[in-house]
Design a protein around this motif. Structure first.
Motif, short mmCIF file in Angstrom:
data_model
loop_
_atom_site.label_atom_id
_atom_site.label_comp_id
_atom_site.label_asym_id
_atom_site.label_seq_id
_atom_site.Cartn_x
_atom_site.Cartn_y
_atom_site.Cartn_z
N ALA A 36 0.83 -1.20 0.00
CA ALA A 36 0.00 0.00 0.00
C ALA A 36 0.87 1.26 0.00
CB ALA A 36 -0.92 0.00 1.21
N ILE A 37 1.96 1.24 0.75
CA ILE A 37 2.86 2.40 0.78
C ILE A 37 3.48 2.61 -0.59
CG2 ILE A 37 5.03 3.27 1.74
CD1 ILE A 37 4.29 1.83 4.37
N TYR A 38 3.99 1.54 -1.18
CA TYR A 38 4.65 1.63 -2.48
C TYR A 38 3.67 2.10 -3.56
CZ TYR A 38 7.41 0.29 -6.56
OH TYR A 38 8.10 0.32 -7.75
N ASP A 39 2.52 1.45 -3.63
CA ASP A 39 1.53 1.79 -4.66
C ASP A 39 0.98 3.20 -4.46
OD1 ASP A 39 1.90 -0.73 -5.71
OD2 ASP A 39 0.11 -1.58 -4.76
N GLY A 40 0.85 3.60 -3.19
CA GLY A 40 0.37 4.95 -2.92
C GLY A 40 1.32 6.00 -3.48
N PHE A 41 2.60 5.83 -3.24
CA PHE A 41 3.56 6.81 -3.75
C PHE A 41 3.66 6.78 -5.27
CE2 PHE A 41 5.62 6.74 0.62
CZ PHE A 41 5.15 8.00 0.95
N THR A 42 3.38 5.64 -5.87
CA THR A 42 3.34 5.58 -7.33
C THR A 42 2.30 6.56 -7.87
OG1 THR A 42 4.02 3.26 -7.33
CG2 THR A 42 2.92 4.07 -9.31
N ASP A 43 1.20 6.71 -7.12
CA ASP A 43 0.14 7.64 -7.51
C ASP A 43 0.27 8.99 -6.82
OD1 ASP A 43 -1.07 5.71 -9.12
OD2 ASP A 43 -2.20 4.87 -7.43
N ARG A 44 1.46 9.24 -6.23
CA ARG A 44 1.72 10.49 -5.50
C ARG A 44 0.75 10.69 -4.35
NH1 ARG A 44 5.45 9.94 -8.62
NH2 ARG A 44 6.74 11.58 -9.51
N THR A 45 0.43 9.59 -3.68
CA THR A 45 -0.50 9.63 -2.55
C THR A 45 0.14 8.95 -1.34
OG1 THR A 45 -2.41 9.53 -4.02
CG2 THR A 45 -2.78 8.96 -1.72
N ALA A 46 0.00 9.56 -0.18
CA ALA A 46 0.55 8.99 1.05
C ALA A 46 -0.48 8.08 1.70
CB ALA A 46 0.95 10.10 2.02
N ALA A 47 -0.19 6.80 1.74
CA ALA A 47 -1.11 5.84 2.34
C ALA A 47 -1.07 5.89 3.86
CB ALA A 47 -0.77 4.43 1.87
N GLU A 48 0.03 6.42 4.42
CA GLU A 48 0.22 6.41 5.87
C GLU A 48 0.16 7.83 6.43
OE1 GLU A 48 0.66 3.94 8.02
OE2 GLU A 48 0.91 2.22 6.68
N GLU A 49 -0.41 7.95 7.62
CA GLU A 49 -0.50 9.24 8.30
C GLU A 49 0.89 9.85 8.49
OE1 GLU A 49 -1.97 11.08 12.62
OE2 GLU A 49 -2.11 8.92 12.21
N LEU A 50 1.86 9.04 8.88
CA LEU A 50 3.21 9.57 9.13
C LEU A 50 3.78 10.24 7.89
CD1 LEU A 50 5.51 9.66 11.32
CD2 LEU A 50 6.48 7.68 10.14
N CYS A 51 3.53 9.67 6.73
CA CYS A 51 4.06 10.22 5.48
C CYS A 51 3.40 11.55 5.15
CB CYS A 51 3.86 9.23 4.35
SG CYS A 51 4.64 7.62 4.65
N ARG A 52 2.15 11.72 5.54
CA ARG A 52 1.47 12.99 5.31
C ARG A 52 1.98 14.07 6.24
NH1 ARG A 52 -2.90 9.28 4.93
NH2 ARG A 52 -3.67 9.78 7.02
N LYS A 53 2.73 13.66 7.26
CA LYS A 53 3.29 14.60 8.23
C LYS A 53 4.81 14.71 8.10
CE LYS A 53 -0.46 13.93 11.56
NZ LYS A 53 -0.84 13.63 12.95
N CYS A 54 5.30 14.41 6.90
CA CYS A 54 6.74 14.44 6.64
C CYS A 54 7.08 15.64 5.76
CB CYS A 54 7.18 13.15 5.96
SG CYS A 54 8.94 13.13 5.52
N GLY A 55 7.86 16.57 6.31
CA GLY A 55 8.25 17.75 5.54
C GLY A 55 9.13 17.41 4.37
N TYR A 56 9.91 16.34 4.48
CA TYR A 56 10.80 15.98 3.38
C TYR A 56 10.00 15.42 2.20
CZ TYR A 56 15.21 14.62 1.22
OH TYR A 56 16.28 14.52 0.37
N ALA A 57 9.01 14.56 2.49
CA ALA A 57 8.21 13.98 1.42
C ALA A 57 7.42 15.03 0.66
CB ALA A 57 7.27 12.93 2.00
N ARG A 58 7.02 16.11 1.33
CA ARG A 58 6.24 17.15 0.67
C ARG A 58 7.05 17.86 -0.41
NH1 ARG A 58 3.88 17.82 5.87
NH2 ARG A 58 5.31 19.47 6.47
N ARG A 59 8.39 17.75 -0.36
CA ARG A 59 9.21 18.35 -1.41
C ARG A 59 8.92 17.74 -2.78
NH1 ARG A 59 15.37 18.64 1.00
NH2 ARG A 59 14.98 20.13 2.69
N PHE A 60 8.49 16.46 -2.77
CA PHE A 60 8.29 15.75 -4.02
C PHE A 60 6.82 15.62 -4.39
CE2 PHE A 60 12.03 14.01 -1.78
CZ PHE A 60 13.02 14.39 -2.68
N GLY A 61 5.98 16.41 -3.77
CA GLY A 61 4.54 16.31 -3.98
C GLY A 61 4.13 16.68 -5.40
#
Length: 278
Positions: free
Chosen positions: A253-278
C-alpha cells in the motif's frame, strides 16, 4: 540490478550529541552485536550494494565499528557513514584504512548541539582535516542542511573550510566540489515526520521502498531513513525474510500509494521531506 540503491542499517540508536534539528528517538537504547550484524548482512546483500551504518544514532560511537566495516566489506557492500563529525579524529585511522568505506557524510550543522564537547573552532578543524587527509581515497561530503533554519554560523564555517580547501571551487552534480572527491552540499531545513505534527497534504512522494529501505537496530524494517521511531514497522528481519516483508499489504500500500503520488500512511502525510516531491 538490485531492488534498492541503498539500505540504511542502524548499527546503534545511541548518539553523543543532542542536536536541535534532530528529533532523536524514544526507543530503548541499543547497539547491534557482532552476531546480530553478521546475521543481517546475508539477508540484506541481495537487495542493495550500498549500506549506510545509520538511521538514528552516531555510527562512530559503536565500539565494533572497525569489525563491522570489515564484515560488510567481506559481504561485498560499499559502506557509507553519516556522522556529526565529533569523533572523526579518534576514528580516522579506522576509516581511512577500511577498503569497504566508500563515502563519509559530515553534518556540519551539528554545531547546533548544545552539548558539543570541544570548542567550535576545534570541531571545524578536525572535520576539515579529516577530508584533507583522505587524499582522494574516499568521498567526503560536508553537509549544511540548515538553510532557512539555524544557519547563522555558516559564514564562519565556510571561511574555515576555505583554509583547508582553497578556491577555486567548482559546481558539480554532487554539489560544490571543493577538493579531490570532497564536496559541499547545501540543503533546506525540513520537518522530520512525526505523528504528533499537523496533518499535511496527501499529495506527496517518497523514495522509500523504491530507492531505499531501513532496518532499525532491533531488526525492524521501515520504509525510509526518516522513520526514527519505527512507526511504520513492516516486519522484523530476525523473524522473517525480506521478500515476505516487502509483499505484505502495508508495504504494498505504501509503495503503490507513492506511485500515484499519494501517502497511504499518516506519518508520510506529516513528513516535511516527502512534501518536497509532492
Amino acid at each position: 540490478m538490485k531492488r534498492f540503491n541503498k539500505i540504511y542499517l542502524e548499527i546503534s540508536n545511541i548518539c553523543n550529541l543532542k542536536c536541535a534539528f534532530c528529533p532523536g528517538t524514544k526507543r530503548k537504547k541499543k547497539a547491534l552485536t557482532e552476531d546480530d550484524f553478521s546475521a543481517l548482512l546475508p539477508k540484506l546483500r541481495p537487495y542493495a550494494d550500498f549500506l549506510y551504518f545509520h538511521l538514528m544514532g552516531e555510527p562512530l560511537c559503536h565500539p565494533r565499528l572497525s569489525r563491522f566495516l570489515e564484515l560488510a566489506g567481506d559481504a561485498g557492500f560499499k559502506v557509507i557513514l553519516t556522522t556529526n563529525g565529533t569523533l572523526l579524529k579518534k576514528q580516522q585511522e579506522t576509516l581511512l584504512t577500511s577498503p569497504a568505506l566508500h563515502k563519509v557524510n559530515i553534518s556540519l550543522h551539528a554545531f547546533e548541539a548544545n552539548d558539543l564537547a570541544v570548542p567550535f573552532e576545534e570541531y571545524l578543524h578536525d572535520c576539515f582535516a579529516f577530508g584533507q587527509n583522505t587524499e582522494g581515497k574516499k568521498i567526503v561530503v560536508y553537509r549544511l542542511w540548515n538553510q532557512g533554519g539555524a544557519d547563522e554560523k555558516n559564514g564562519e564555517i565556510l571561511r574555515a573550510m576555505e583554509n583547508f580547501f582553497p578556491h577555486p571551487w567548482k559546481e558539480d552534480r554532487r554539489g560544490v566540489r571543493i577538493g579531490e572527491k570532497v564536496f559541499l552540499e547545501y540543503g533546506d531545513k525540513f520537518d522530520w515526520p512525526d505523528l504528533t505534527a499537523p496533518e499535511g497534504s496527501c499529495r506527496v512522494f517518497c523514495y522509500g521502498l523504491r530507492d531505499q529501505i531501513g532496518v532499525l537496530c532491533d531488526g525492524t524494517v521501515v520504509p525510509c531513513c526518516l522513520d526514527h521511531e519505527g512507526d511504520l514497522a513492516l516486519g522484523n528481519l530476525f523473524e522473517e525474510d525480506m521478500d515476505t516483508i516487502l509483499e505484505k499489504p502495508r508495504s504494498r500500500a505504501i509503495y503503490d500509494g507513492f506511485t500515484d503520488r499519494t501517502a497511504a500512511e499518516e506519518l508520510c502525510r506529516k513528513c516535511g521531506y516527502a512534501r518536497r516531491f509532492g
